[in-house]
Scaffold this motif. Structure first.
Motif, PDB file in Angstrom:
ATOM      1  N   SER A 198       0.827  -1.208   0.000  1.00  0.00           N
ATOM      2  CA  SER A 198       0.000   0.000   0.000  1.00  0.00           C
ATOM      3  C   SER A 198       0.862   1.259   0.000  1.00  0.00           C
ATOM      4  CB  SER A 198      -0.922  -0.009   1.220  1.00  0.00           C
ATOM      5  OG  SER A 198      -1.679   1.164   1.281  1.00  0.00           O
ATOM      6  N   CYS A 221      -2.638   7.335  -1.074  1.00  0.00           N
ATOM      7  CA  CYS A 221      -3.333   7.935  -2.215  1.00  0.00           C
ATOM      8  C   CYS A 221      -3.219   9.457  -2.130  1.00  0.00           C
ATOM      9  CB  CYS A 221      -4.809   7.543  -2.214  1.00  0.00           C
ATOM     10  SG  CYS A 221      -5.096   5.785  -2.392  1.00  0.00           S
ATOM     11  N   ASP A 222      -3.285  10.089  -3.266  1.00  0.00           N
ATOM     12  CA  ASP A 222      -3.272  11.548  -3.328  1.00  0.00           C
ATOM     13  C   ASP A 222      -4.457  11.996  -4.170  1.00  0.00           C
ATOM     14  OD1 ASP A 222      -2.672  14.191  -3.216  1.00  0.00           O
ATOM     15  OD2 ASP A 222      -1.051  14.113  -4.697  1.00  0.00           O
ATOM     16  N   GLU A 223      -5.573  12.243  -3.511  1.00  0.00           N
ATOM     17  CA  GLU A 223      -6.790  12.645  -4.201  1.00  0.00           C
ATOM     18  C   GLU A 223      -7.149  14.071  -3.796  1.00  0.00           C
ATOM     19  OE1 GLU A 223      -8.165  11.004  -6.463  1.00  0.00           O
ATOM     20  OE2 GLU A 223      -7.482   8.941  -6.216  1.00  0.00           O
ATOM     21  N   GLU A 259      -7.534   2.796   4.021  1.00  0.00           N
ATOM     22  CA  GLU A 259      -6.497   2.182   3.191  1.00  0.00           C
ATOM     23  C   GLU A 259      -5.416   1.603   4.096  1.00  0.00           C
ATOM     24  OE1 GLU A 259      -3.128   3.634  -0.065  1.00  0.00           O
ATOM     25  OE2 GLU A 259      -4.484   5.073   0.900  1.00  0.00           O
ATOM     26  N   SER A 276      -4.421   1.614  -3.187  1.00  0.00           N
ATOM     27  CA  SER A 276      -3.817   2.615  -4.062  1.00  0.00           C
ATOM     28  C   SER A 276      -3.211   1.941  -5.283  1.00  0.00           C
ATOM     29  CB  SER A 276      -2.729   3.390  -3.297  1.00  0.00           C
ATOM     30  OG  SER A 276      -2.055   4.294  -4.162  1.00  0.00           O
ATOM     31  N   GLY A 324      -0.936   5.717  -7.282  1.00  0.00           N
ATOM     32  CA  GLY A 324      -1.254   6.931  -6.550  1.00  0.00           C
ATOM     33  C   GLY A 324      -2.711   7.320  -6.549  1.00  0.00           C
ATOM     34  N   ARG A 325      -3.566   6.571  -7.249  1.00  0.00           N
ATOM     35  CA  ARG A 325      -5.001   6.850  -7.305  1.00  0.00           C
ATOM     36  C   ARG A 325      -5.771   5.843  -6.470  1.00  0.00           C
ATOM     37  NH1 ARG A 325      -6.968  10.129 -11.211  1.00  0.00           N
ATOM     38  NH2 ARG A 325      -8.662  10.236  -9.689  1.00  0.00           N
ATOM     39  N   MET A 326      -6.818   6.290  -5.855  1.00  0.00           N
ATOM     40  CA  MET A 326      -7.631   5.432  -5.005  1.00  0.00           C
ATOM     41  C   MET A 326      -8.558   4.571  -5.851  1.00  0.00           C
ATOM     42  SD  MET A 326     -10.304   6.571  -1.989  1.00  0.00           S
ATOM     43  CE  MET A 326      -9.122   7.732  -1.295  1.00  0.00           C
TER      44      MET A 326
END
Length: 776
Positions: free
Chosen positions: A558, A561-563, A601, A623, A626-628
């Protein structure tokens, strides 16, 4: 910048600012940088200005443009959808028309949601900014004909169709299927058409609304298709509806009025259309295939036939959740005795058919599966047409082996060979001959009352739904003592023995009294199932070991994430070096934890179960680059207290990109599933009882009525040990451990008898319905 007009196509290039570079439509991708780029193309279609609910009611317009560069003619995706928003939508609607050349700049490139349907470009252009540039050059093509409306559409003969073009065509219907649910959310119509070129072309039409589909009654009808895309399928040309499509149909009978049938609120229809319809009618009348009409009257039906029947609905009754009885007639007398499917008088909607039944004029049609939606909406007196109706010989339950079998009619499930049914408008030319035949029997209505003679005949001729036991069998009405169950239906019918039920002709609803000899599954936790109402998939609830494995694998690698839409916090885990990230939509920050939707996560199954005690809605995620994204749907997509909710792997879209969480008042499992693009699976209870009385044994399912039977909700039972213990206690009472059959309580049950398809054969099944356990 508003839409600007230029007088000549060459002026468009002069209008291009020096910092903009011309690019081709085929080269556009999702990763293309639209800044400093522009496209030049011809307008193929302009839609209406409508209100966009996703953008707070702002006006929008969709147009299709096509690149006409000679070097790109053989390339794919030369056409693309353009979406104009706000004032640009209104300006473009007033300034541009089909055939104009446009120059667009400073657009945004987005993924096209209609690509799989219209087969245009996988991207679409969106224009809603003040700096967007839109130049329009009016088409130089002169108008011909009496008016611009008459010359608005050009129709292509079917033998001149080219792949990957949008066309308008006329044709004669040679085959069709009534609209049926597709694998997605649309209904699908399938048809084949031909014209004077004698080329046959297939056509598929997808639309969410049934009323938008073409109204076709029979082979030989005429259809007009506007804005359909051509494509090659299995080496044959086919047509598929694209944006702005429309259809108009006409009766194919020569000399009948040319009356258009369409759901469109406005459509073009002129003298040229009337001439085209009349020419196609004349041509089709001389073709050999037009005589292959499968419509026959009841007087001509033979056992084993598949045929089309035009008739009038007299009455109908819902037999069970899988079958509806339609009592119809066409004024002709069948040469074979017809099977009479008897139902309680209070269950029958429509007029009495007793007199017509005695004269062998009433056909009892049993409608199954996907045709039930149409059948439910039919009203007695409606004229209708069955397609691919099946005539079968069946023996009534009280018949002796040497007696003549009766003819029954079944509209099986599926759409093979165009199978289906449709109501016909009373003014349809196809009904003229039927109406004249029915008028000859108008006097029958005076005698269609139940008199003493009729009652005597019914009493001595037991119908299928009220079967009397033979003298040599044990009387099913004998007193057997108190029952542990109660029937909740209002059916007033005599109790049957299991032996008589097994000899009966489905569909049938009956009352029985029996004991439970055996039940499955013996491990009652296995009776809890997951069911998808869309694809009808049923599966066991995954055990904790399988779910824990999915969590371990997701947590292993894991990465946070960067949202942009999410606010993130972290918590320590039980394992060194592994952090648990919790994400929440910025729209929800500050709300009560019971109103929040939290994405978790890097957690294990045990950890999320602990967290779910304090938070109502937890969505496990992982992740990827980098996207959920959601975890494998083997695991629950939502934890809510003690309950876990699963998604269907086949039907879930998993559209977890730029989710929208605003505007939802209450986050329940259905709202969460819709926001994540997940098809929610329902918890169901499924058991099989082997019943036994003095005459026989019978295996019956407990499925649709299971929750009422146990007074337990399946979804509540999934997270409650007390409710699971309640079901176990009931089963221990119905079949006490180590007890003999004589020691077990009697159950009064309502049983549905029906058929299902099993390897192309009809299999008789039994299901317990309308029955509950007596509560103290």
């Amino acid at each position: 910048m508003p839409v600007q007009k230029v007088n000549d196509s060459s002026d468009l290039d002069a209008k291009v600012p020096s910092h903009l570079q011309r690019t081709s439509i085929t080269s556009l991708t999702m990763t293309s940088e639209p800044s400093h780029r522009c496209v030049k193309a011809r307008v193929v279609h302009i839609g209406p200005v409508i209100s966009c609910a996703q953008k707070d009611g702002i006006e929008m317009l969709r147009a299709e443009i096509k690149e006409e560069d000679p070097l790109q003619r053989t390339a794919e995706h030369t056409s693309i959808n353009v979406i104009f928003f706000g004032t640009l939508a209104k300006d473009f609607s007033q300034s541009a028309r089909q055939g104009d050349v446009v120059l667009l700049a400073d657009f945004t490139i987005k993924k096209s949601p209609s690509f799989l349907r219209d087969k245009l470009h996988p991207c679409q252009l969106e224009m809603d900014g003040k700096d967007d540039c839109v130049y329009v050059c009016p088409s130089a093509e002169p108008s011909h004909g009496p008016s611009s409306s008459e010359a608005k559409y050009t129709y292509v003969p079917l033998n001149n169709l080219k792949p990957k073009t949008v066309v308008n065509v006329y044709g004669v219907v040679t085959f069709f299927k009534q609209p049926f649910p597709s694998k997605g959310s649309d209904y699908c119509s399938t048809l084949k058409i031909t014209d004077q070129s004698d080329v046959k072309v297939g056509c598929n039409i997808f639309s969410k609304k049934l009323e938008d589909h073409p109204v076709i009654f029979r082979v030989g009808d005429i259809i007009r298709l506007h804005r359909f895309k051509t494509e090659m399928f299995r080496d044959s040309m086919s047509l598929l509806n694209t944006y702005g499509w429309s259809t108009v149909t006409f009766d194919g009978t020569i000399d009948s009025p040319v009356v258009p049938h369409t759901s469109s609120k406005s459509f073009h229809f002129g003298e040229s259309d009337i001439r085209t319809v009349q020419e196609l009618r004349q041509w089709a009348a001389n073709q050999s295939w037009i005589s292959n009409d499968l419509t026959v009257s009841l007087s001509s039906v033979k056992p084993g036939m598949y045929f089309d029947l035009t008739c009038q609905l007299l009455a109908k009754a819902i037999m069970d959740s899988r079958c509806i009885l339609l009592k119809v007639w066409d004024g002709t007398k069948c040469q074979h005795p017809l099977l009479n499917v008897a139902v309680a008088s209070d269950a029958l909607e429509g007029e009495s058919t007793v007199a017509k039944d005695r004269m062998n004029l009433t056909a009892n049609v049993l409608v199954y599966d996907n045709h039930l939606e149409v059948a439910r909406d039919l009203k007695p007196g409606t004229f209708l047409c069955f397609y691919n109706l099946h005539a079968l010989l069946q023996r009534a339950p009280d018949q002796l082996p040497d007696q003549l079998e009766h003819l029954s009619f079944h509209l099986h499930g599926g759409t093979s060979y165009g199978r289906g049914l449709r109501s016909l408008p009373a003014e349809s030319p196809a009904l003229q001959s039927l109406k004249s035949v029915l008028e000859k029997h108008v006097d029958l209505d005076e005698y269609d009352e139940v008199n003493d003679g009729t009652l005597l005949e019914i009493w001595y001729t037991p119908p299928e739904a009220v079967v009397l036991p033979n003298d040599d069998e044990t009387d099913a009405e004998a007193d057997t003592g108190p029952s542990y169950t109660v029937q909740t239906c209002e059916h007033n019918m005599r109790r049957l023995t299991l032996a008589r039920v097994k000899r009966s002709t489905p569909p049938l609803l009956c009352h029985v009294q029996a004991r439970v000899k055996k039940y499955n599954p013996q491990q009652l936790y296995q009776c809890l199932k997951l069911f998808c109402s869309n694809c009808k998939t049923m599966e066991d609830v995954p055990d904790d070991s399988a779910v824990a494995k999915v969590f371990r694998e997701s947590a292993k690698d894991s990465q946070p994430c960067d949202e942009q839409w999410a606010a993130t916090s972290s918590a320590s885990s039980r394992e060194p070096g592994r952090a648990i990230s919790m994400h929440i939509s910025r729209d929800m920050v500050g709300e009560s934890t019971h109103m929040q939707l939290i994405f978790v996560e890097g957690t294990t199954l045990d950890e999320i179960c602990v967290l779910s005690r304090d938070y109502k809605n937890l969505v496990p995620v992982r992740s990827v680059n980098g996207r959920m994204t959601l975890m494998d749907l083997t695991a629950p997509f939502l934890f809510s207290g003690d309950k876990r909710y699963y998604g269907c792997k086949q039907c879930s879209l998993n559209t977890f990109q730029n989710p929208v969480f605003a505007g939802v008042e209450t986050w329940d499992e259905q709202a969460v599933a819709e926001a994540l693009g997940v098809r929610l699976m329902q918890y169901r209870l499924l058991m099989q009882f082997e019943l036994e009385d003095q005459t026989d044994t019978l295996e019956a399912l407990l499925w649709e009525n299971a929750e009422r039977f146990f007074h337990v909700s399946a979804v509540d039972a999934s997270g409650s040990q007390d409710l699971q213990d309640k079901i176990q206690t009931i089963m221990d009472t119905i079949q006490p451990p180590d007890s003999s059959l004589e020691e077990r309580p009697w159950l009064d049950l309502c049983v549905s008898v029906y058929t299902v398809k099993d390897n192309d054969r009809n299999k008789v099944c039994y299901q317990i319905t309308n029955t509950e356990i007596k509560e103290e």
